[in-house]
Design an enzyme around this catalytic site. Sequence first.
Site, short mmCIF file in Angstrom:
data_model
loop_
_atom_site.label_atom_id
_atom_site.label_comp_id
_atom_site.label_asym_id
_atom_site.label_seq_id
_atom_site.Cartn_x
_atom_site.Cartn_y
_atom_site.Cartn_z
N SER A 125 0.84 -1.19 0.00
CA SER A 125 0.00 0.00 0.00
C SER A 125 0.89 1.25 0.00
O SER A 125 1.65 1.46 -0.93
CB SER A 125 -0.97 -0.05 1.18
OG SER A 125 -2.02 0.88 1.01
N HIS A 160 -3.94 -2.46 -4.26
CA HIS A 160 -5.36 -2.78 -3.97
C HIS A 160 -6.23 -2.71 -5.22
O HIS A 160 -7.37 -2.26 -5.17
CB HIS A 160 -5.92 -1.80 -2.93
CG HIS A 160 -5.11 -1.67 -1.69
ND1 HIS A 160 -4.74 -2.75 -0.91
CD2 HIS A 160 -4.59 -0.58 -1.07
CE1 HIS A 160 -4.04 -2.33 0.12
NE2 HIS A 160 -3.93 -1.02 0.04
#
Length: 235
Positions: A125, A160
């Site tokens: 992330s 993601h």
Amino acid sequence: MKKQILTMGGGGFTSKPENLKLDKYLLSLSDKKNPKVCFIPTASGDDESYKKRFYSSYKKLNCETSHLSLFSPPEGNLRDFVLEKDIFYVGGGNTRNLLVLWKEWGLDKFLHEAWCNGAIMAGLSAGSICWFEQGLTDSKTGKLLPLDCLGFLQGSNCPHFDTEIQRRPEYHKAILNGTMKPGIACDDGVAAHFIDGKLERCVSSLLNAKAYSIKNDNSIINESVIEPKYLDDKF
């Protein structure tokens, strides 16, 4: 001296402590039998539960663990602390805050020096996009927008890709309108392994998860699948 970075779309000990295949793959990149792994949770504001999950998971693996806090920094010289580590794992959270704090402390420069000396950089992330020239993040305004990052790796990155539905269209739009450079996107469970700035391979801890190369091809988005190697049970 190889310069290695492992960027993860999501997964690993952070969200799936029962599936440590990506974490084991990361450790396998080191030539040390018991590498020194340092977790950097800056982007989460040094969230205590995040640190506990790191230690709980990595104590099961063959490594020596520590963490680096800029809110409660280690005693002594920060550069010396960084240069003695073999692997850095950067957690998720607010990428903009991470970059501001790292630059204020000079940590970005110390990590670059360690990387050039053979230390392995990794993260998911925020800890994935920070290594690229640009990343798609909601850390500035709450909306998904381009953010200039460290530039250890060329191009852009989006994590993601399969679990946050707005990421694909917003990443496409930013690359199409020229506010982001072409780049690589990863589903959760997928990691992209770069050696000396070039993509060596993608690996996955989950069946059916993918990585994607995304380019602007004459004002048309070209999204091509990068089929990752599925990490088998030895991981």
